[in-house]
Write a protein that holds these residues in place. Structure first.
Motif, PDB file in Angstrom:
ATOM      1  N   HIS A   1      -0.255 -11.435  15.148  1.00 57.45           N
ATOM      2  CA  HIS A   1      -1.100 -10.323  15.554  1.00 57.45           C
ATOM      3  C   HIS A   1      -1.095 -10.126  17.068  1.00 57.45           C
ATOM      4  O   HIS A   1      -1.451  -9.061  17.563  1.00 57.45           O
TER       5      HIS A   1
ATOM      6  N   TRP B   1      -3.053  -3.246  18.913  1.00 61.89           N
ATOM      7  CA  TRP B   1      -4.212  -3.049  18.047  1.00 61.89           C
ATOM      8  C   TRP B   1      -4.886  -4.379  17.718  1.00 61.89           C
ATOM      9  O   TRP B   1      -6.005  -4.421  17.254  1.00 61.89           O
TER      10      TRP B   1
ATOM     11  N   THR C   1      -4.985 -12.585  10.365  1.00 60.03           N
ATOM     12  CA  THR C   1      -5.744 -11.344  10.507  1.00 60.03           C
ATOM     13  C   THR C   1      -4.848 -10.212  10.954  1.00 60.03           C
ATOM     14  O   THR C   1      -4.184 -10.312  11.984  1.00 60.03           O
TER      15      THR C   1
ATOM     16  N   THR D   1      -4.902  -5.763  10.466  1.00 63.06           N
ATOM     17  CA  THR D   1      -5.208  -4.484   9.841  1.00 63.06           C
ATOM     18  C   THR D   1      -3.894  -3.808   9.459  1.00 63.06           C
ATOM     19  O   THR D   1      -2.823  -4.221   9.924  1.00 63.06           O
TER      20      THR D   1
ATOM     21  N   GLU E   1      -2.657  -1.131  10.599  1.00 66.29           N
ATOM     22  CA  GLU E   1      -1.989  -0.697  11.834  1.00 66.29           C
ATOM     23  C   GLU E   1      -1.269  -1.848  12.514  1.00 66.29           C
ATOM     24  O   GLU E   1      -0.142  -1.707  13.002  1.00 66.29           O
TER      25      GLU E   1
ATOM     26  N   GLN F   1      -0.211  -4.623  11.044  1.00 64.06           N
ATOM     27  CA  GLN F   1       0.922  -5.012  10.207  1.00 64.06           C
ATOM     28  C   GLN F   1       2.146  -4.162  10.508  1.00 64.06           C
ATOM     29  O   GLN F   1       3.255  -4.678  10.677  1.00 64.06           O
TER      30      GLN F   1
END
Length: 286
Positions: free
Chosen positions: A140, A145, A173, A175, A177, A179
């Motif tokens: 992430h 984002w 974690t 979202t 977006e 991903q």
């Protein structure tokens, strides 16, 4: 998969993978690009460590946290697995030795921080290594984002060059977006997105609004035995909070990215060994 289970049993003592680990391990063994979204503490590391031992060559693991890298490498070495880590602050002669081992030796896993990928010494040796696949941990961090955006992560694919190494990206974690940003940035074509159940039934979450956080923390430490990890927002706060706990006769250490490498190592070992009950840290301590 049988070879993977044999490795799992031999080195970790488990008879089988957890349900959410199986499809990830299977994807890596088949040579697929894979984005694995698995819960913290859910065994993400086994999803690349085991395949690394099954396959020929070296698995390159990109991780943002020195403490996490050190812990992983120490654990692997205790099992007799040849693994190394390279991060900022290491003597050049040691880095040179490790990279030579990765080119000519039988190293199975090499952990590096994303910033180290761009060093001329690493770039020169990397293209001589027999890479089985690349694991990008805390993926992430690639995304603007994401909750922990790290610009050096966005250069990973560029620094890996035009090579077609298969990639497994891992995070707890992301979202939709985030991903998509991970997949596009790492150019993970035809990637499989595999998700585990993020619900952790063994954890209990309590949110409190306290004016006196030290007092509230002391009450918790009195009621709940065992080691504790306290996260705070900035570096200065780590030391201040740890010193105040020491004044209360609670052995405490602190950790942040501004400490010298030997200081961080000392703090980490004090906490892991039980010499200090409490670790107060920024999120630099994984």
């Amino acid at each position: 998969m049988k070879a993977a289970k044999d490795i799992l049993k031999k080195y970790w003592g488990f008879d089988d993978f957890r349900e959410h680990q199986k499809p990830v391990v299977d994807a890596v063994l088949k040579g697929d690009n894979c984005l694995a979204i698995l819960p913290t503490g859910g065994g993400k590391s086994l999803c690349y460590q085991v395949p690394a031992l099954v396959q020929e060559g070296l698995c390159l693991v990109i991780s943002p946290l020195i403490a996490l890298m050190k812990d992983q490498v120490d654990g692997l070495r205790k099992k007799g697995i040849v693994a190394y880590s390279i991060f900022s602050g290491m003597p050049q002669v040691e880095v040179d030795r490790i990279l030579d081992n990765c080119v000519y030796g039988k190293v199975k896993l090499l952990y590096v921080s994303p910033e180290r990928l761009s060093s001329p010494m690493f770039q020169d040796r990397f293209h001589k290594m027999n890479i089985s696949f690349v694991a990008v941990d805390e993926a992430h961090c690639i995304s603007q984002w994401g909750h922990d955006f790290r610009p050096s992560y966005r250069k990973i694919k560029e620094l890996l060059g035009s090579s077609e190494h298969k990639i497994i990206a891992l995070t707890a974690t992301a979202t939709p977006e985030v991903q998509q940003d991970i997949l596009e940035n790492l150019e993970m074509k035809s990637a499989r997105i595999l998700k585990g159940d993020l619900l952790r039934p063994n954890l209990r979450y309590v949110v409190r609004k306290e004016n006196d956080k030290l007092k509230a923390t002391l009450k918790i430490l009195e009621k709940v035995p065992g080691p504790a990890l306290i996260y705070v927002r900035n570096r200065r706060r780590t030391k201040d909070f740890a010193l105040r706990l020491r004044d209360m006769k609670i052995p405490s250490v602190f950790y942040h990215a501004g400490l010298k490498q030997d200081e961080r190592k000392k703090m980490q070992e004090h906490w892991f060994s039980g010499k200090s009950r409490v670790m107060v840290s920024t999120n630099a301590f994984g």
